[in-house]
Design an enzyme around this catalytic site. Structure first.
Site, PDB file in Angstrom:
ATOM      1  N   ASP A 390     -44.762  30.851  83.206  1.00  0.00           N
ATOM      2  CA  ASP A 390     -45.061  30.715  84.637  1.00  0.00           C
ATOM      3  C   ASP A 390     -46.098  31.764  85.021  1.00  0.00           C
ATOM      4  O   ASP A 390     -46.414  32.666  84.247  1.00  0.00           O
ATOM      5  CB  ASP A 390     -43.740  30.905  85.410  1.00  0.00           C
ATOM      6  CG  ASP A 390     -43.906  30.660  86.887  1.00  0.00           C
ATOM      7  OD1 ASP A 390     -44.801  29.888  87.270  1.00  0.00           O
ATOM      8  OD2 ASP A 390     -43.113  31.242  87.671  1.00  0.00           O
ATOM      9  N   GLU A 393     -51.750  31.515  85.924  1.00  0.00           N
ATOM     10  CA  GLU A 393     -53.091  31.071  86.385  1.00  0.00           C
ATOM     11  C   GLU A 393     -54.171  32.104  86.058  1.00  0.00           C
ATOM     12  O   GLU A 393     -55.319  31.682  85.852  1.00  0.00           O
ATOM     13  CB  GLU A 393     -53.046  30.792  87.893  1.00  0.00           C
ATOM     14  CG  GLU A 393     -52.203  29.593  88.272  1.00  0.00           C
ATOM     15  CD  GLU A 393     -50.709  29.812  88.051  1.00  0.00           C
ATOM     16  OE1 GLU A 393     -50.262  30.957  88.242  1.00  0.00           O
ATOM     17  OE2 GLU A 393     -50.023  28.860  87.674  1.00  0.00           O
ATOM     18  N   ASP A 465     -44.823  24.674  92.433  1.00  0.00           N
ATOM     19  CA  ASP A 465     -43.933  24.856  93.591  1.00  0.00           C
ATOM     20  C   ASP A 465     -44.145  23.793  94.659  1.00  0.00           C
ATOM     21  O   ASP A 465     -44.747  24.041  95.709  1.00  0.00           O
ATOM     22  CB  ASP A 465     -44.141  26.263  94.157  1.00  0.00           C
ATOM     23  CG  ASP A 465     -43.759  27.331  93.147  1.00  0.00           C
ATOM     24  OD1 ASP A 465     -43.046  27.001  92.178  1.00  0.00           O
ATOM     25  OD2 ASP A 465     -44.190  28.486  93.312  1.00  0.00           O
TER      26      ASP A 465
HETATM   27  C1  GLC Z   1     -42.755  30.591  90.560  1.00  0.00           C
HETATM   28  C2  GLC Z   1     -42.438  29.329  89.787  1.00  0.00           C
HETATM   29  C3  GLC Z   1     -41.024  28.883  90.085  1.00  0.00           C
HETATM   30  C4  GLC Z   1     -40.070  30.009  89.735  1.00  0.00           C
HETATM   31  C5  GLC Z   1     -40.430  31.267  90.502  1.00  0.00           C
HETATM   32  C6  GLC Z   1     -39.595  32.460  90.088  1.00  0.00           C
HETATM   33  O1  GLC Z   1     -42.776  30.340  91.920  1.00  0.00           O
HETATM   34  O2  GLC Z   1     -43.359  28.313  90.052  1.00  0.00           O
HETATM   35  O3  GLC Z   1     -40.722  27.712  89.386  1.00  0.00           O
HETATM   36  O4  GLC Z   1     -38.768  29.632  90.028  1.00  0.00           O
HETATM   37  O5  GLC Z   1     -41.796  31.602  90.278  1.00  0.00           O
HETATM   38  O6  GLC Z   1     -39.736  32.743  88.745  1.00  0.00           O
END
Ligand code: GLC
Length: 801
Positions: A390, A393, A465
């Site tokens: 995650d 980017e 998200d």
């Molecule tokens: C980001 C991710 C989400 C995750 C969060 C906490 O927002 O896209 O899926 O739950 O971080 O790690």
């Protein structure tokens, strides 16, 4: 100095090269090279050496037979599939198919142009030209009249108009006068695509902030063929472990360990099948990668073992930022190995993200990836096989990373401008390669938020998200459909919406449609309501169980589709534009959200506001998947869509292998492969594929592949002899005939008798109190003809009269 547009000039000189030519036009370098008879690469640069992206393209140029001609005005190169005409003054390209029909051509006035460092290729637009794909982009199915930017972004709570999103895949498919072609603009800088937006249809274009014009033109006779050619160029998806096709439950975050056990136990107690539970950032000690919080998770290895015994796999989140805390082992080793991203003065770049101040691993360097791969041992030693990447980017608080920071970029040293879009791709590559190395012949599962063209070789993708809303649900479906047309077949969205809270009716519909998505996961944000399938009341729980059960019944078909994706790059969810691209109805209204799972199952998503929905059935005959009712396609239809109804149809000629419901992919089936055939006067084919679902032994030939041919005109079905040495887990083949009027059947020349059965793919929903106004669905496929025979490795021939 005022910058003005500067179009590429006249060809000054050129020389023929293997597979093409190169030369100078208006003092710009250019090169034209065929990679196959269907793929041609075009490069143009202001600089002496061409810019290279070493990460995306995996296909080396093949030997191509080219017929080249030269006149004073032009050069022509012909392969078996493409005719390329190159005008000399100024340099302009025109691609035609082998019938001489124009597929794509440079705008006569501007062609390839520069505005300072920005390079753009302007193309003529034909009146009805359609544009598809471009990866993770909102908007309608046809991109005509829209423009887009590629710059991987942390797009929290994104909507239909948010652009850019997390992942960039600068590949689109055009359809000109009914003929498809593809363009992959292989430039990792920020890129722009304009499909006739705001210029009164004067032209379409693609351009980049910096770097070269570097694109691949792809010819394909169909949209599917263009997608497959693109997959040859940038690679296909992995055959993932089978457990990753199961239902997955996530939330931000399940902790401490006993909460994870409760979730797992509840799935099993309630007989709702599931394969995966996720650990989001709270499993870590102060959000530090490669740690477990000792109080919340005192015995991670024990947890993973216990869950494994219940048929669950655990997937952990892993972000790229490494907390800058001396004494924290990962940080110390990273500093020692010198693998963090730096400023041009050699100091390490630092920004704030979940663990506080952090350095960022340079995944564009082999050393960085190797280091990360070694660190992963921390998890694999504890039995973990699934990794969720995650914030890659990369995201950090403030978001605006200074462009001057530098990355290795495979030895080229490049700034953030050139590197940002491939950073997440290289992170998940490091994760995949590291996990694969540690897992000793077991297949890892990897999931990423950011990516670039080629990321499909290493990971599944989820769309980040999203918001809990009807339109957002449909947007997710379109994103997955678009990713599938962009060579990224394995993707999904957070079922129920990450941000905000789903109403029960929305959750039920979302889960139903996601049953047919390649990646099937419920996820929601911190501090929102519980979001497990049982958290929305009994009725939604039953609906969820029903659809998740269906997911597990679909497993043999799904796995075969994952194989086709791996083998050829076929999308798993196919937007209607994959098979019906010349039908203008598919670009309107709800049809833009519809898709088929593989070729055969048409899924029509509906929203909570629709008790009746207008859906579109493409040409051909379609059987309601739950009742066998037959409909003629090529028209719209109004269908009742109460909360528990998802309109799904099987196409005439459909060949769909199913199995019995199991609680996890790790549970043994009843050993009966259920082959469902839907009658039509058509000829169709489906590959059935099976292997152990967990190791790489299939690469050594340990698989079971059966080509299945149906011919409704000749009244024959053939299941060809098995290829591969794997012994199928199914001992019996139960043939299910839908819509067959015949009553005399032969198998391998011997007369056989089919039984008649009534079937239910979805269980009836029980009545709830207070009683709703309407009767609950009770779906039956009546009069299905069935016969169970041994599933040997030999050819099976069925005929009927
Ligand atoms: C980001 C991710 C989400 C995750 C969060 C906490 O927002 O896209 O899926 O739950 O971080 O790690």
């Amino acid at each position: 100095m005022n910058l003005r547009n500067e179009s590429i000039g006249t060809i000054q000189h050129f020389s023929w090269q293997e597979n093409g030519l190169s030369g100078l036009a208006g003092n710009k370098q250019f090169s034209i090279k065929f990679y196959t008879s269907k793929i041609c690469r075009i490069q143009a640069s202001k600089h002496e050496a061409f810019d290279e992206n070493p990460f995306s393209v995996v296909l080396p140029p093949q030997k191509v037979s080219i017929d080249a001609k030269e006149t004073d005005q032009s050069l022509t190169l012909k392969t078996a599939d493409i005719q390329l005409e190159i005008k000399r003054s100024p340099l302009r390209l025109c691609f035609k198919n082998n019938h001489g029909q124009i597929l794509n051509e440079d705008d006569p006035a501007f062609g390839i142009s520069w505005l300072g460092h920005e390079v753009t290729n302007y193309k003529t637009l034909s009146p009805n030209e359609v544009f598809l794909g471009l990866g993770e982009k909102g908007g309608g199915l046809n991109r005509r009249g829209s423009s887009f930017v590629n710059w991987n972004s942390d797009a929290f709570a994104f909507g239909n108009d948010t652009d850019p999103l997390y992942l960039s895949a600068p590949f689109y498919i055009g359809i000109r006068e009914g003929q498809p072609y593809g363009i992959f603009f292989d430039n990792t800088h920020k890129t722009h695509f304009n499909f006739g937006a705001s210029n009164n249809n004067r032209f379409s274009y693609f351009g980049a902030e910096a770097g070269d014009l570097n694109y691949y033109f792809i010819q394909g006779d169909t949209v599917l063929e263009v997608i497959q050619e693109y997959a040859r160029l940038t690679g296909t998806s992995q055959l993932p472990p089978k457990w990753s096709l199961g239902f997955q439950q996530c939330r931000y975050s399940y902790y401490p360990d006993h909460e994870v056990y409760t979730v797992a136990d509840t799935f099993r107690k309630k007989r709702i099948p599931a394969d995966v539970i996720y650990l989001d950032i709270h499993y870590m000690e102060d959000y530090k990668a490669f740690t477990f919080d000792k109080n919340r998770f005192p015995d991670p290895k024990g947890l993973i073992e216990k869950l494994e015994a219940q048929g669950f796999k655990v997937v952990v989140i892993l972000d790229p930022g490494i907390a800058t805390q001396p004494g924290y082992g990962t940080y110390d080793r990273g500093v020692e190995k010198d693998i963090f991203v730096k400023y041009p003065d050699g100091s390490r770049f630092e920004a704030s993200v979940w663990p506080g101040n952090s350095h960022f691993t340079d995944f564009t360097a082999k050393e960085g990836r190797d280091w990360w791969a070694d660190e992963l041992k921390f998890y694999t030693d504890k039995g973990l096989e699934g990794f969720w990447n995650d914030m890659n980017e990369p995201a950090c608080w403030g978001q605006d990373i200074p462009n001057l920071i530098e990355f290795d970029y495979e030895g080229q040293t490049a700034s953030h401008k050139k590197t940002r879009n491939i950073y997440g791709f290289q992170m998940v590559r490091a994760t995949f390669e590291g996990a694969k190395k540690q897992l000793n012949n077991k297949r890892p599962f990897t999931l990423t938020r950011a990516g670039f063209a080629g990321v499909q070789r290493y990971s599944a993708v989820w769309t980040g998200d999203n918001v809990a809303g009807d339109e957002d649900m449909l947007l997710g479906v379109r994103l997955v459909n678009s990713l599938g047309m962009t060579g990224i077949p394995v993707s999904g969205y957070d079922v129920g919406g990450f941000v905000g809270e789903s109403a029960p009716a929305l959750f039920a519909r979302w889960l139903a449609v996601a049953t047919f998505a390649p990646f099937f996961r419920v996820h929601s944000m911190v501090n929102v309501r519980d979001s497990e399938p049982w958290a929305y009341g009994e009725e939604v729980e039953e609906i969820s169980r029903n659809y998740i059960n269906l997911r597990y019944q679909l497993m043999p078909y799904l796995y075969s589709l994952f194989f086709e994706a791996h083998h050829k790059g076929n999308p798993i969810n196919r937007s209607l534009a994959v098979d019906y691209y010349n039908d203008q109805n598919i670009y309107q209204g709800n049809a833009q959200n519809e898709f088929t799972l593989g070729q055969w199952l048409l899924v029509c998503p509906t929203t909570t506001t629709q008790e009746y929905a207008k859906i579109y059935l493409p040409q051909g005959k379609w059987y309601n998947f739950f009742t066998d009712e037959l409909h003629e396609g090529g028209c719209h239809m109004l269908v009742e869509t109460q909360m528990e109804d998802l309109p799904v149809f099987a196409k005439e000629g459909a060949i769909i292998p199913l199995q019995n419901v199991v609680q996890t992919t790790q549970e043994k089936t009843d050993g009966i492969l259920k082959l469902h055939l839907y009658f039509g006067e058509v000829e169709t084919h489906q590959t059935y594929y099976e292997d152990d679902g967990s190791t790489y032994n299939f690469e050594q030939g340990q698989y079971c592949k059966r080509e299945i041919y149906f011919n409704g005109k000749m009244s024959t079905l053939q299941v060809a002899k098995q290829e591969g040495s794997y012994t199928s887990e199914f001992h019996s083949l139960k043939i299910h005939l839908h819509g067959f009027e015949a009553n005399s059947f032969e198998i391998n020349g011997e007369s056989v008798t089919f039984h008649v059965e009534d079937l239910q793919l979805l269980a009836p929903i029980t009545e709830f109190d207070p009683l709703p106004q309407r009767p609950k669905r009770d779906y039956w496929s009546k009069g299905v003809k069935t016969l169970e025979i041994p599933f040997t490795q030999e050819e099976i021939n069925l005929n009927w009269k």
